[in-house]
Design an enzyme around this catalytic site. Structure first.
Site, mmCIF file in Angstrom:
data_model
loop_
_atom_site.group_PDB
_atom_site.id
_atom_site.type_symbol
_atom_site.label_atom_id
_atom_site.label_comp_id
_atom_site.label_asym_id
_atom_site.label_seq_id
_atom_site.Cartn_x
_atom_site.Cartn_y
_atom_site.Cartn_z
ATOM 1 N N ASP A 1 0.749 -1.183 0.000
ATOM 2 C CA ASP A 1 -0.071 0.083 0.028
ATOM 3 C C ASP A 1 0.817 1.280 0.042
ATOM 4 O OD1 ASP A 1 -2.359 1.745 0.153
ATOM 5 O OD2 ASP A 1 -2.947 1.060 1.939
ATOM 6 N N ASP B 1 -9.041 -5.055 2.589
ATOM 7 C CA ASP B 1 -7.735 -5.840 2.322
ATOM 8 C C ASP B 1 -7.689 -7.262 2.829
ATOM 9 O OD1 ASP B 1 -6.518 -3.437 1.074
ATOM 10 O OD2 ASP B 1 -5.898 -3.014 3.210
#
Length: 894
Positions: free
Chosen positions: A338, A617
């Site tokens: 990320d 996620d």
């Protein structure tokens, strides 16, 4: 909580509706009204549709799961070893081995149970109670009792209880758990809905997100498993945990060892009879071969080595929830990271402030606009991150950013409007009323008629000049800065409307903000590249911003793929983009996108480490070979789904984990090599015994082998698990996923070099003691015979020779290719202490009265002890010579 069961014959759920259609049509389709449902209708729908709860994964029966841990191949080998120890009469040893089996089984069972909590943690994101309009009045009901068509009331601080469409009002919502974007988003009931994705719709709010400002009413259009968070929960529930590369390799090695031990033991049983042994002697011979081939200490050694790696990673800021995850990190070939908080500091700051001419600006007028046009409070840290960054910048340049003083001077506030993309304030500064405006350049520039020059005067903005100003803002945007236009206007009286206030403005400059990268990330990315590891960025943020941050930290960013383009991309194209050699930035990624990327990489035979912090996620974290969650900014769902949690949310810690994982795997190989090298000197005496038909008495007894495998061998093996990393560890390419713990090179070193030489030295010591005493083949060495004491000394010499050779194999096993001097003779103090213990333990067995009688040993003469002294050097020297000869050959790469 009451369990709601749909009655037999009940009507099915309401048909799917378009939540983005006009409110009146949506209410019609949901058979509801702006005043909400009646309590009776809500109760009926609850029976039909079920409670507003997330799907939970069916739990397996724990007794079977626990029993499965005791059926692991290495555990089966330990059961065999325990049975042999029991048969040999060493009850204490058998009990100890069973204790090791139970301990390892309980530990593995506990780890698997922890992994099952990932989906359950999603439930913590739903509020317990919520405000709902029923029968025209506001009621407070359990969130689980919400149904489609309910009208709920939402205000600042509330967590959204279900997916809903705003009926009236405006909300600022923290949706980072679903979108990955750190900044709050504004949702307005009457906004024009032109978003591509439903999750970006300005009129929809989603279950589990948090209202940070505003108030609104909303009609529920999806509950339970039909919500966005419910869909993610379903994805997570369907994804099971697979074995790590190390677990698969250890399982293969275990079956290999079991097969070899069984074949050798059973196969050589008739050979002993043919060679002239009695059936009882042949049976003892077969048991000896089995014991010699079973590395009783292998499983606990691997477990403890991994546990040591876990402790090392914890000190570095990474909490590992599954032991084998340490090794998986070491075999990683691709890291999908990320951006916000992982590559960056997760703190917006103003990188530059420019005046309309494009020059760096420090004009008090521009700084004053930043200080006044805000609703954030720098003292408490509350408010939008962008506004906090602007206030911090203004404070550094001497402006008064006190919220109390600012609010006292404020006369009018026109808050940020997501459609207009700007906000304005009217403040009384001395005797002047000043309009301060900031917002997107494309929205603010058309409202400006003049610009502030370097001399402080105002100049008319011509059409050509307006194009130049637009280009200046675009230039800043191309450098991945979030650009805000800053304008002001002095008015005689407070404007009657927003449109009047935001007209005839004077442009005073442009502010460019950025979430800066962490300084330690760039060196970590360089380490990844030198180690042959690709780094892809997978984020919910804007593609230009993510690509620029990626380039600043050294990630190639050769290709930027937006979420919409990724959804249309065929699988072969995605595979090609991931494997063509460059690094990719995936922006605006959805939960399915992350999951699809992880699947594609695994399909391409890559070992994937995926980072994440939000609920969105969780599926990808479970699907990746190694899921890495953020400990500071991460949600509990992500932490539960991941196998590694970073306590500092830092990409550099991931790379430290890769380094640690490689070191741990190297060390597993080192002590496997160390253990395997002793199989030959333990098996060879039994072959001599069998081939001679018993004319040569057993050079080593079963109890002596067990004393070696679980006594003298164990501590040095454990110490090899703490071996420091070899030079060049992060300059090697990633290990091939198919490459096993045991390689041909390892077997060559273990059996053909160190093992064979050790076996020859052991037999030399054995026969030297026997022949010195006058032994001849076939002579009686049984208890009471004249040569019995010499035979006890000879088997003791075999035992002591194996211990001496173990010292040499321990030092030889410390390195794979480099010479021992590059690692340092004393850098592993645990190994030195382990070898000291090994020698003392062997001396205890040989010289302690009573103990030596149990193990069938006798004190050695001085000359026999002198024979042992050069053995460690000979064994180590032979392997050092082999490594020197083969040093120029590169290790196998992917």
């Amino acid at each position: 909580m009451t369990t709601h069961v749909r009655p037999s014959g009940a009507e099915p759920e309401a048909p799917d509706v378009d939540a983005r259609e006009p409110v009146d049509l949506l209410l019609r389709d949901l058979r509801s009204a702006s005043g909400g449902l009646t309590a009776r209708e809500a109760a009926r729908r609850l029976q039909v549709e079920g409670p507003n709860e997330l799907p939970r994964r069916g739990r397996t029966r724990w007794p079977l799961e626990l029993l499965r841990q005791f059926g692991h191949p290495l555990a089966l080998l330990l059961w065999v070893a325990a049975g042999l120890a029991w048969f040999a009469g060493t009850t204490n040893l058998a009990v100890a081995i069973v204790g090791v089996i139970v301990l390892n089984g309980l530990l593995a069972f506990y780890q698997e149970q922890q992994a099952e909590r990932a989906v359950e943690a999603l439930g913590e994101y739903l509020p317990e109670r919520t405000s709902v309009v029923r029968d025209g009045v506001v009621a407070h009901v359990a969130a689980s009792e919400l149904v489609r068509g309910d009208v709920v009331l939402l205000a600042e601080g509330d967590r959204v209880p279900a997916d809903a469409r705003l009926v009236d009002g405006t909300l600022d919502v923290d949706a980072s758990m679903l979108t990955g974007e750190s900044a709050p988003v504004t949702r307005t009931a009457d906004a024009a809905d032109d978003a591509v994705r439903p999750i970006d719709s300005p009129v929809l709010v989603f279950s589990g997100t948090v209202c940070v400002a505003g108030a609104a009413r909303a009609v529920v259009h999806a509950t339970g498993r039909h919500t966005e968070i419910g869909r993610i929960a379903s994805l997570s529930a369907r994804i099971g945990r697979e074995e790590s590369p190390l677990e698969r390799q250890v399982r293969r090695v275990a079956w290999l060892i079991a097969g070899v031990a069984l074949v050798v033991g059973v196969g050589f049983l008739p050979l002993g009879v043919v060679a002239g042994l009695s059936w009882s002697a042949a049976f003892v011979f077969a048991i000896g071969l089995l014991v010699a081939n079973v590395p009783e200490g292998l499983l606990p050694t691997i477990t403890l080595a991994l546990a040591a790696g876990v402790r090392s990673m914890a000190k570095a800021g990474a909490l590992v929830k599954r032991l084998s995850a340490v090794e998986t990190l070491g075999s990683t070939t691709v890291i999908c990271t990320d951006k916000t908080g992982t590559l960056t500091r997760n703190s917006m700051r103003v990188e530059e402030l420019r005046d309309p001419s494009g020059a760096p600006s420090a004009q008090p007028v521009a700084v004053a606009v930043l200080a006044r046009c805000s609703t954030a409070d720098l003292a408490t840290g509350s408010g939008d991150p962008t506004e906090l960054a602007l206030l911090s910048y203004a404070a550094e340049r001497g402006a008064d950013v006190s919220a109390a003083a600012r609010d006292a001077a404020r006369r009018v506030l026109h808050p940020f409007d997501p459609r207009l993309k700007r906000m304005s304030t009217v403040d009384l500064l001395g005797e002047e009323l000043v309009v301060a405006t900031k917002g997107a350049p494309e929205q603010v520039l058309p409202l400006c008629t003049t610009e502030l020059t370097e001399s402080g005067t105002e100049a008319l903005i011509t059409p050509q000049r307006r194009i130049e100003l637009t280009g200046q803002a675009d230039d800043m945007a191309r450098r991945a800065l979030r650009v805000l236009a800053i304008a002001r206007r002095v008015v005689p009286t407070a404007p009657a409307s927003r449109s009047e206030a935001e007209s005839g403005l004077t442009l005073v400059g442009f502010a460019g903000l950025v979430d800066p990268p962490r300084p330690e990330v760039a060196p970590a990315v360089a380490d990844c590249h030198s180690a042959g590891i690709k780094v892809h960025v997978v984020t919910g943020d804007n593609g230009l911003t993510a690509a620029e941050i990626a380039r600043r930290v050294g990630i190639g960013a050769d290709c930027v793929v937006e979420g919409g383009d990724l959804a249309k991309m065929p699988e072969p194209d995605l595979d090609a983009a991931l494997l063509k050699g460059g690094e990719v930035v995936f922006s605006r990624a959805t939960p399915e996108d992350k999951l699809r990327i992880a699947d594609a990489l695994r399909h391409c035979d890559q070992v994937v480490a995926m980072t994440g912090d939000g609920v969105n996620d969780a599926p990808a974290l479970r699907r990746a070979d190694i899921g890495v969650a953020m400990g500071i900014g991460g949600t509990d769902v992500a932490k539960e789904a991941a196998t590694v949690v970073l306590t500092d949310d830092n990409f550099a810690t991931i790379v430290a984990g890769v380094r640690e994982g490689r070191r741990v795997f190297d060390n597993v190989r080192k002590f496997v090599l160390y253990i395997f090298a002793h199989a030959v000197p333990e098996v060879l005496p039994f072959l001599i015994f069998a081939i001679s038909g018993g004319a040569v008495p057993l050079p080593l007894t079963v109890l002596q082998i067990l004393a070696i495998d679980l006594g003298t061998e164990t501590l040095p093996a454990l110490a090899l698990g703490r071996e420091p990393a070899e030079p060049g560890l992060m300059a090697r390419p990633p290990r091939d996923r198919r490459e096993g713990v045991v390689t041909g090179r390892m077997l060559l070193r273990a059996w053909a070099i160190m093992g064979l030489l050790s076996g020859i030295l052991v037999l030399a010591a054995y026969f030297a003691v026997l022949w010195t005493a006058g032994w001849q083949p076939g002579a009686d060495v049984s208890a009471g015979a004249p040569l019995h004491h010499a035979y006890l000394q000879a088997t003791t010499a075999s035992f002591a020779a194996i211990v001496a050779c173990q010292i040499g194999t321990a030092f030889a096993s410390r390195t794979e290719r480099v010479p021992l001097r590059e690692v340092g003779l004393t850098t592993n103090r645990l190994l030195l202490w382990g070898l000291v213990f090994e020698v003392l333990f062997a001396a205890l067995l040989i010289y302690a009265p009573g103990i030596r009688d149990v193990f069938g040993m006798a004190p050695l003469p001085a000359w026999a002890l002198a024979m042992l002294l050069p053995m460690p050097v000979l064994v180590w020297g032979a392997d050092e010579l082999f490594r020197w000869v083969t040093r120029g050959r590169p290790p196998r790469a992917r």
